[in-house]
Design a protein around this motif. Structure first.
Motif, PDB file in Angstrom:
ATOM      1  N   THR A 160     -22.085 -36.018  -3.215  1.00 43.97           N
ATOM      2  CA  THR A 160     -20.739 -35.816  -2.494  1.00 43.97           C
ATOM      3  C   THR A 160     -19.615 -36.372  -3.358  1.00 43.97           C
ATOM      4  OG1 THR A 160     -20.914 -38.154  -1.553  1.00 43.97           O
ATOM      5  CG2 THR A 160     -21.981 -36.401  -0.206  1.00 43.97           C
ATOM      6  N   GLU A 161     -18.482 -36.128  -2.995  1.00 40.68           N
ATOM      7  CA  GLU A 161     -17.442 -36.355  -4.049  1.00 40.68           C
ATOM      8  C   GLU A 161     -17.352 -38.015  -4.313  1.00 40.68           C
ATOM      9  OE1 GLU A 161     -15.081 -34.882  -5.694  1.00 40.68           O
ATOM     10  OE2 GLU A 161     -15.806 -33.004  -5.131  1.00 40.68           O
ATOM     11  N   SER A 162     -17.785 -38.864  -3.136  1.00 41.05           N
ATOM     12  CA  SER A 162     -17.490 -40.068  -3.436  1.00 41.05           C
ATOM     13  C   SER A 162     -18.602 -40.785  -4.381  1.00 41.05           C
ATOM     14  CB  SER A 162     -17.740 -40.885  -2.149  1.00 41.05           C
ATOM     15  OG  SER A 162     -18.828 -40.642  -1.386  1.00 41.05           O
ATOM     16  N   LEU A 182     -26.095 -32.889 -11.186  1.00 41.96           N
ATOM     17  CA  LEU A 182     -24.941 -33.339 -11.552  1.00 41.96           C
ATOM     18  C   LEU A 182     -24.837 -33.596 -13.046  1.00 41.96           C
ATOM     19  CD1 LEU A 182     -21.775 -34.356 -10.596  1.00 41.96           C
ATOM     20  CD2 LEU A 182     -23.118 -36.460 -10.421  1.00 41.96           C
ATOM     21  N   ASP A 223     -13.739 -32.981 -17.129  1.00 42.36           N
ATOM     22  CA  ASP A 223     -14.057 -32.593 -15.736  1.00 42.36           C
ATOM     23  C   ASP A 223     -15.424 -32.819 -15.188  1.00 42.36           C
ATOM     24  OD1 ASP A 223     -11.438 -31.785 -15.577  1.00 42.36           O
ATOM     25  OD2 ASP A 223     -11.674 -29.665 -15.893  1.00 42.36           O
ATOM     26  N   LYS A 224     -15.751 -33.463 -14.280  1.00 36.87           N
ATOM     27  CA  LYS A 224     -17.046 -33.422 -13.599  1.00 36.87           C
ATOM     28  C   LYS A 224     -17.606 -31.982 -13.506  1.00 36.87           C
ATOM     29  CE  LYS A 224     -15.558 -37.735 -11.563  1.00 36.87           C
ATOM     30  NZ  LYS A 224     -14.219 -37.636 -11.907  1.00 36.87           N
ATOM     31  N   GLN A 230     -19.610 -41.136 -12.177  1.00 35.77           N
ATOM     32  CA  GLN A 230     -18.747 -40.906 -13.247  1.00 35.77           C
ATOM     33  C   GLN A 230     -18.319 -42.433 -13.732  1.00 35.77           C
ATOM     34  OE1 GLN A 230     -17.902 -38.212 -15.197  1.00 35.77           O
ATOM     35  NE2 GLN A 230     -17.277 -39.900 -16.617  1.00 35.77           N
ATOM     36  N   VAL A 288     -20.084 -38.818  -6.544  1.00 36.44           N
ATOM     37  CA  VAL A 288     -19.529 -38.263  -8.043  1.00 36.44           C
ATOM     38  C   VAL A 288     -18.711 -39.071  -8.560  1.00 36.44           C
ATOM     39  CG1 VAL A 288     -18.342 -36.428  -9.255  1.00 36.44           C
ATOM     40  CG2 VAL A 288     -19.951 -35.945  -7.492  1.00 36.44           C
ATOM     41  N   ASP A 289     -17.782 -39.881  -8.068  1.00 37.44           N
ATOM     42  CA  ASP A 289     -16.850 -40.980  -8.595  1.00 37.44           C
ATOM     43  C   ASP A 289     -17.781 -42.001  -8.972  1.00 37.44           C
ATOM     44  OD1 ASP A 289     -14.772 -39.144  -8.260  1.00 37.44           O
ATOM     45  OD2 ASP A 289     -14.198 -39.944  -6.389  1.00 37.44           O
ATOM     46  N   ASP A 328     -26.919 -30.101  -2.135  1.00 42.48           N
ATOM     47  CA  ASP A 328     -25.502 -30.743  -1.613  1.00 42.48           C
ATOM     48  C   ASP A 328     -25.712 -32.263  -1.514  1.00 42.48           C
ATOM     49  OD1 ASP A 328     -24.611 -28.106  -1.601  1.00 42.48           O
ATOM     50  OD2 ASP A 328     -24.934 -27.942   0.563  1.00 42.48           O
ATOM     51  N   TRP A 331     -20.079 -29.782 -11.237  1.00 42.97           N
ATOM     52  CA  TRP A 331     -20.707 -29.871 -10.026  1.00 42.97           C
ATOM     53  C   TRP A 331     -21.333 -28.831  -9.662  1.00 42.97           C
ATOM     54  CZ3 TRP A 331     -21.999 -32.817  -6.022  1.00 42.97           C
ATOM     55  CH2 TRP A 331     -22.193 -32.352  -4.900  1.00 42.97           C
TER      56      TRP A 331
END
Length: 460
Positions: A44-46, A19, A2-3, A52, A48-49, A41, A5
């Motif tokens: 963001t989720e995008s 991160l 799992d990432k 990864q 993070v992907d 903050d 965060w």
């Protein structure tokens, strides 16, 4: 996987976002990728992907680097091993090229892979003519005498079973120019695969000629010794019978001593003549059915008479199994074999002991065991005692008269009958020895006039 965060890890007041992305290949964790940013903050989720995905590429790159290092190390080790093997092969080849004996190496398909300089000179062939070619192409060079040697190599190469590591083969080959070559053959294999053979050649022409001259000399001397011995023995027996008048006790003792030593000399001459005849291949055997029990009884009676004359109390007990039938051999030579072995047991047995002669059947052979309780034979001497002129080092053996030829002649005669001989003994005085030998049983369909040569194969 799992990432991780986290808005604020408190690592540094300057950074407000952090991160962590794992670096994983398969089931192995190689490390992690950590990113920090001043703005809260920020990740963001995008994003993070995307990070990864970049971490995965970093993991693959690191893993490939480690694999490359491992492959490079292994390649270096293999290179070192190959160089060491090449050096060892060069050293071994140089040794084989430098030895005085001829060396011929074949692979698993009978292709010649090595043929040294000594073999070139010995067999009058060059390496380019031989190396890389099948051994079968050179059958004509060696003639019929080498058939067994080549058949042995061929049987090893086509057999589904690996030859025993101790399995070897020896043969003499007479070349067309008259030279005699000794061939020693052995197999080469690992645990699961037959790799080939090594044949060692040695020119023994001179040795064979010396042996022939020696045999001729021994035969000539033996015949010359017999000429004066005959009248000496005749006159001694004439004196003992009183032909020259009655002898006083001292004279009688002297004449008996002369007779005893003449008998010993006569035995020696007979043994020397037998040796020379066997070496020259002049011993012809007359094969016929033989009642073994009758010959054993005759031999035992002869030795018992000798014991009576020498006033030695030794008992000889023959024992026969009911299943033993007639044997197939030469009566005179079989009588010589049995008498010699029983006499040896008698000579080396102590007073009041028993010598047992056990006759029984073993397959297609009759086996005889002569068992005594005498001085015995040391384990390291049990092969040597069948060599000519060899006598055991036991002081009890050396103190008994003998030539060291009897057992050698016995073995030759037994092998000419297609039998074999062996001995079992602990070498401890008093525990004695067991001399055993086999002779073929008579088969009704055998040709009674067959003649068997002295170099027949010994029965297993």
């Amino acid at each position: 996987k799992d990432k991780i965060w986290n808005k604020n890890h408190g690592i540094n007041p300057v950074y407000r976002s952090a991160l962590t992305a794992p670096l994983i290949v398969g089931q192995d964790a190689l490390g992690c990728l950590m990113l920090f940013h001043r703005q809260p903050d920020h990740f963001t989720e995008s994003l993070v992907d995307a990070i990864q995905a970049a971490a995965n590429q970093f993991a693959v790159t690191i893993n490939n680097g480690e694999l490359f290092q491992l492959i490079r190390d292994q390649a270096e080790d293999l290179g070192n091993m190959l160089r060491a093997q090449q050096i060892e092969n060069s050293r071994s080849k140089a040794m084989l090229e430098g030895v005085g004996d001829g060396v011929l190496v074949t692979d698993s398909k009978n292709v010649i892979t090595l043929f040294n300089h000594a073999a070139e000179s010995m067999l009058d062939l060059s390496q380019p003519q031989v190396v890389g070619k099948s051994l079968d192409e050179f059958v004509g060079l060696f003639g019929r005498a080498a058939n067994t040697w080549m058949e042995t190599i061929h049987s090893w190469s086509v057999s589904s079973e690996l030859p025993e590591s101790s399995e070897m083969y020896d043969e003499r080959i007479t070349l067309e120019d008259g030279r005699v070559i000794s061939v020693h053959l052995s197999s080469v294999s690992d645990r699961k695969e037959f790799l080939g053979t090594i044949s060692i050649f040695r020119d023994i022409t001179h040795q064979v000629e010396v042996d022939r001259l020696k045999s001729e000399f021994v035969a000539t001397v033996s015949h010359e010794l017999r000429t004066p011995m005959t009248p000496i023995k005749g006159y001694v027996e004439f004196l003992l019978m009183g032909g020259a008048g009655e002898l006083n006790p001292q004279q009688l003792e002297f004449v008996h001593i002369i007779k005893s030593n003449m008998d010993r000399l006569s035995i020696l001459v007979d043994d020397l003549l037998d040796v020379s005849r066997i070496e020259a291949g002049k011993v012809a055997l007359s094969f016929q059915p033989i009642n073994l029990a009758e010959i054993v009884e005759e031999a035992v009676e002869t030795i018992l008479q000798q014991a009576k004359e020498e006033k030695r109390l030794v008992t000889i007990e023959p024992q026969y199994s009911e299943d033993v039938s007639n044997i197939y051999g030469d009566p005179e030579r079989v009588r010589q074999i049995i008498t010699n072995l029983v006499e040896n047991a008698y000579k080396y047995s102590p007073e009041n002991s028993v010598v047992r002669v056990h006759v029984h059947q073993k397959g297609k052979f009759a086996q005889m065991d002569i068992i005594d309780k005498g001085v015995g034979v040391f384990p390291d001497e049990q092969e040597k005692i069948f060599e000519r002129f060899y006598r055991g080092e036991n002081h009890l053996v050396m103190s008994t008269a003998g030539t060291g030829l009897g057992l050698s002649i016995v073995r030759e005669l037994i092998e000419m009958h297609n039998g074999r001989i062996w001995v079992k003994s602990t070498g401890v005085p008093g525990e004695g020895s067991t001399f055993s030998f086999t002779l073929p049983l008579y088969q009704p369909n055998q040709d009674e006039n067959i003649s068997m040569e002295a170099d027949q194969t010994v029965a297993e």
